[in-house]
Every structure is written in C-alpha cells, then in structure tokens.
Design a protein around this motif. Sequence first.
Motif, PDB file in Angstrom:
ATOM      1  N   ALA A  22      24.082 -21.603  18.306  1.00 31.49           N
ATOM      2  CA  ALA A  22      22.803 -22.292  18.507  1.00 31.49           C
ATOM      3  C   ALA A  22      21.863 -22.056  17.338  1.00 31.49           C
ATOM      4  O   ALA A  22      21.152 -22.969  16.896  1.00 31.49           O
ATOM      5  N   LYS A  23      21.839 -20.824  16.810  1.00 30.30           N
ATOM      6  CA  LYS A  23      20.977 -20.537  15.657  1.00 30.30           C
ATOM      7  C   LYS A  23      21.409 -21.330  14.430  1.00 30.30           C
ATOM      8  O   LYS A  23      20.586 -21.882  13.697  1.00 30.30           O
ATOM      9  N   ILE A  24      22.728 -21.376  14.199  1.00 33.52           N
ATOM     10  CA  ILE A  24      23.236 -22.127  13.044  1.00 33.52           C
ATOM     11  C   ILE A  24      22.964 -23.615  13.223  1.00 33.52           C
ATOM     12  O   ILE A  24      22.542 -24.306  12.285  1.00 33.52           O
ATOM     13  N   ASP A  25      23.174 -24.110  14.423  1.00 32.68           N
ATOM     14  CA  ASP A  25      22.943 -25.528  14.711  1.00 32.68           C
ATOM     15  C   ASP A  25      21.486 -25.905  14.427  1.00 32.68           C
ATOM     16  O   ASP A  25      21.198 -26.904  13.753  1.00 32.68           O
ATOM     17  N   ALA A  26      20.536 -25.082  14.939  1.00 37.51           N
ATOM     18  CA  ALA A  26      19.113 -25.375  14.741  1.00 37.51           C
ATOM     19  C   ALA A  26      18.731 -25.308  13.266  1.00 37.51           C
ATOM     20  O   ALA A  26      17.951 -26.132  12.770  1.00 37.51           O
TER      21      ALA A  26
END
Length: 760
Positions: A22-26
């Motif tokens: 989720a952090k990488i996606d955001a």
Amino acid sequence: MSQTELESRYRVSGMDCPSCAAKIDAAVKGIKGVEDVSVSVVAGSLTIGHRVGFSDESLMKRVRKLGYGIEPFPEKPDQGGAEGPVVSDQCGSACCGHSNGDEADTIEHRHDAAEAALHRHAPNSAQGSGPAWWRTVKVRMAVGYGIAILAAYAIGAVWPQAEAPALVAALAVGLVPVSRRAVMAARFGTPFSIEMLMTVAAVGAVILGAVSEAAIVVLLFLVGEMLEGVAAGRARRSIEGLVTLVPETALLERGDVVQKVSADALQPGDVVLVRPGDRLPADGRVSDGASSVDESSITGESVPKSKAVGDQVFAGTVNHDGVLRVEVTAAAQDNTIAKVVWMVEEAQEAKSPTERFIERFSRTYTPCVVAAATLVAVVPPLGFGFAWSAWVYKGLAILLIGCPCALVISTPAAIAAGLSAGARRGLLMRGGAVLEMLGRVDVVALDKTGTLTAGEPEVTDLIAVGRSQREVISMAAALEQTSSHPLARAILKLAQNARAPVPPLLGGTVVPGEGVSGKLGGENLFLGSAHGAQRLACLDEQRAEIDRLHAQGKTVSVLVAGGTVAGLIALRDQPRPDAAAALSRLRERGLRTLMLTGDNARTAEALGADLGVEARSELLPQDKARIVRELQAEGRRVAKVGDGINDAPALATADVGIAMGGGADVALETADAASLHARVTDIPDMIALSRTVMGNIRQNIGIALGLKAVFLVTTVAGVTGLWPAILADTGATVLVTANAMRLLSWRGDPALDGAARERY
C-alpha cells in the motif's frame, strides 16, 4: 492500455505484507506520468503503466526512500555462462537477470507474448527469492540494535549515571531508520503507517522519561518485522522452489547422437533421454521405455506412477528405475511448473472480497485509532485534572495497540498460503475471490466426456460368434488399422494388449454413417453399427445382447464376416477411477451434484446410475449455460467443471468455472480455476482447501482483534504499558502469519485416499 501508455516491471525486495504494498502503491501513483500501478507482495514485483517519456529513475529513488530495494528487469537475460540456460526474448523487451544485492538473488525471467513472467533461477544462484534469512537487512538491523541495547545496559551496570544517555543513543540506532521510513511514507501519501505510530510512541515515551520502555518497544518492533520477513519469504519460496525442480540441462537425441543442451532450449517434438535418477527436463510423452516416475513434486502423491509408451510425464518429476525416451510436448515457458508459477503469481495479485473489505476497513480504522489515542491522552487531564504523564503514556500505548498490521495481513497471508498449497497439488485458482467463493458453492455441475470420464472409449465387452476371440480381434483391428477414430483406437489398443496379429486389409472402404468394410483372406468383412450390419447379416439371435449393451450406455460394433455375424464389440467411455469417490465426497459435504452432457440420454443415464449423479443429457453449449443460470436464479451458487469448447459458455456463466487440465485452451482461459492433473478428486479438494483457508482467516481475524481488545482494556486500566502494547501488535502479526503458514502443509481432503487421487 492506450497507445501512449507503456508497461514497465520492477523487482522489489523487502515487501513482507500488504501494508508495504500500500505504501509503494500510494508513493508511485503520485509520480508524474504514471497511469496504473500493480504491486504483488508474493511475487515481489511492481508493474506500472506509464506514458511515453517517463523516466524510471524518479520511481526507483522514491521506492528506495521508503526503505525497499528495487531494480528494473533488464532487457537482456543473463545467460549464466556457456552452460547456462538459453533464454529467448519473445516480448520485444525481455525480462531477465538482475541482482538486488542483499535482498534478492539473481533470477532469470522468461516471457511469451501473452503471459506474465516465468521466474527461473540462474544456474549459480541460491534457491529462493533472496538470501538466507539471517543475511537479510531486517535481521541485521534487529541484531545490531539488540547489541546496541545490551551495550547500553552494560554501560549502565558499570556507570549508572550514563545508562539513560546510552539507552537514548542505542534507541537512535533502531529508531532513526524507522523514523526516516515514516517521514518518507507520510510525504508520499501514507501518513498513518506503522512506522509513524512507532516513532510517535517511542519519542513520546522518551519525553515522558520512559526511555527503557521505548528502547524495548523498538526492539520488539524490529524483531516482529524480522519474523514477518522470514514468514513472507517462506510463502514466496514455497512456489519459487518448484522452478528449481526442473534440471538446467537435458540429453537431447538427434539421430544416433546424444548431446547435452539447455533445458530451456527444448522445443515440442524433440526427443530427450532420461536416465534412472534423473529429473525430467520437460513435459512430454514416453516414446520408448518403461519406468516408475516420482510425481510427488507435482501431484503430492508419494507412490511413484508406472509409465510406459504413450503416457504423459511432467517436467521436474524423477525417473526411478528405467531408461525413458520422452518426446517433448511443451517448451520451457509452457510446461506444467511454468504454468503453476505464472498462475499463482497472477492469482495472488487478485484480492478476495474479505481482503478488500479488511483493507477498506483499515483505512478508516487507523485514523479512528489515532483520534481515540489523542482523546485518551488529552481529555482526562483537561477535563478531569488527571496527571498528563500517565494519560499521555496510555495514549501512546493505544497508538501501538491500534496498529492494523495484524488485521490487514490476516487475510492475504492465508490466501497466499492457500493458493500456494493448492498449486503444489495442481489446483490452480485465479485469485483470492475464486478461492473464497469455492467454499460457498452448493451445486457442482460436471461435464461427462473428459471430466467424469477419461474422454477415450475402451472395449468393455467382446462376444465372439462362431470364431475365437483372437480371430475377432484380429479382423476388427485389420479393418480399423488406418482409422484415427476414437473407437478405432480403442480396438487397436485391444489388439496390442492381446498381442493379436493385425493382417493387411484389401480394399478398405468407409461406409458413411455405418462403419468400415474390406476383404481379408478372400472373405468380405464389415465392422460398424447394428443398423449397417443388418443389411449384410441376420441379427435376430444377437438382438437381445445388443439391446442389453445399449441399455448400459455402450456403443456396439457388429463384426460381419462372409455374410454372418462373427462377433460383437462393446465400447464405452469409462468413468475415471476416482470419479465415484469424488462425487460421493461432494455429496457428503452437502453439495448437489449434476452431470451436464451433450451425449444421448441412454448413455448419460447409464453413467449417472453408475456414479450416483443426476444426469441431464443431449445438451447444446447454450443449454448448459441456461441450466447454470436457472440454478443461480434459485439462489444456488454453482461451480461448473468441464474441459471442452462446448463447456466455455457454462464455465463463464457459473459462479466458479473449473477447467480440467489437458482440455481445450478456451476452457482453461475461460475458467476461474483449473485442475492441472485432471483428477475428479481435485474438485472436493478445492472446496476443502477453500473452507480450510476461510476458517484460517476467521482464526486470524479473531487473534488480531482479540489481542487488541484485551490489551486496550488493560492499558486504559493501567495494568499494561508500552512494551505489552507493541506485543499486542507485533505479537499478533507474527501469530497471524504463523497460523497462515500452517496452510502450506495442506495435503488435500483426508477423506479421499491416495488411490482415489492417482493421475490417470
């Protein structure tokens, strides 16, 4: 993807849970030029769609700032030296060897134009997708920080006044990297990360004078992250380990010459020599020799299977006791193991409804926890005059308790482990949604030919009239020796097994719609239907026997020699040996079973009676889809199982479509799941696996929320503090992950014995 949009893929190391993804996606979505982002934790990959002119340097820099390793897939594969695999680039931009330093070994990637990456280890790389667990960055960080803490306490034992400053210095060793990741995550779109909550709690504890507790909290957090990494790596290697089963080289026969070549260079039609003890380098069929083959790596069965000429064999299985010559039927990127790896990686990117709900819930849950912690820290001192230090301390503890890591990972960890366990048994499912739905179906509709039956007719009865059985077999085989019809193949196989001679036939002629005729030894012969035979001979004495065989769903061929009946040959597409046991198990589990077939009513009813399954016959493809829709209209959840082109509409209509391996490509492409080894017992196994996984998910959610609830109450009551709070989060995460990893040892429905699961 539009014409102005391109696709790039990267290998990302250090991802252990959906929060990482989720952090990488955001972060990546915020980069100019990026149109689409897909992150796979299990595959350790990042795929982006971007416009022309996009530079990946900014993307890699941003991901590295978050604390993850990232490298693009280079354009040319690392061939691994002269003896290494030969990898062709079929995509235009190849995907190949790379090195991620401490976080990943060199891995080669091979694509075809339509499929995702097939991961294959380079010859000199270690097994798995990364270094040994004790060599990872997270382990080194946890160990280094632990040593710093011990050193601080040692200094305090010698010089008590220096203990607090030493602990603060030691705390910085572990907290600074965590804080840096927290700041970067907040900067790139993820303000409520576990790193941010940890940083706030640790800094707040130091301000309150609880330096020792802050130091222990950070240590527990780092140890928890280390254990998460170990568990995630185990799940990843459970499938990647399959790739290493295929040998790097093969013994290719060309005429009288046998040469060692790369297994990746083999093409359909090649013939390879497989010695006793060797692993098979490719999928194929035995062209010469006989042996027993250990297929446990593919099917999970411990008993070796006997293989003879014509039998199918799989890449990565072990030849036991005889020399085999195998004709290759699939190139490296299309073999059984390649399909397993590709489908599992694709499936693990698809989220289940439960997983999507948990992710949506956590996005609301985390800010609410932060708000609650703030209220606990502020309201009692401001509203009731309580001591600030005590309630701020409790608020910081609630921050740690409320971290959603264990809750977020509870579902995907179980889904990933379940998909991997199923894949190792040849049960392929296209994502968590399919795995979840399988456990909820209450009707299983199965095709007949090729699904409940082997798809090839066999001779079941041979009745000689005035001739010996050997004569009847020889004459029938002589008539059928030039035909490729399935019934002809069955008769020729009978002749081969009976070692009956097959003499040459004169004037062989096909009689359309009736059979075949010819002359043998001066005698006119005919083999065909009773309708065709009755024009040449009287069938009155055989009529009752023909009717009896027809009533059993068998096709009857009448042999006429010299104007009189010489014999009757009955054939039927026989049920698979595991079909009855599989259907019985489905019924025991409360599922309704239904057979849908285009075959005639008499054949369908006979087979249905043998197997104890309700039969619907003489159906066109649209009829099968209509029946599925009618069942759905009644509120039933339907799984449709089939293998042919005529099953594709029903497979697409059903709640879950399951294709039998070896069937038509369109069936495999349309289906949501596949039985790679075409065993009927795989159907109850899939349902059992689904129900086991969903039970595991419920356990995980109970563990995650239960521990948080207990420690929330004890923290507010003043019984527990910061370090028990981090145990509530890190401990729950480790417990949830470990519980999910138990699924990797799943071996199938225990009610189905090994004999019922054999590969036919």
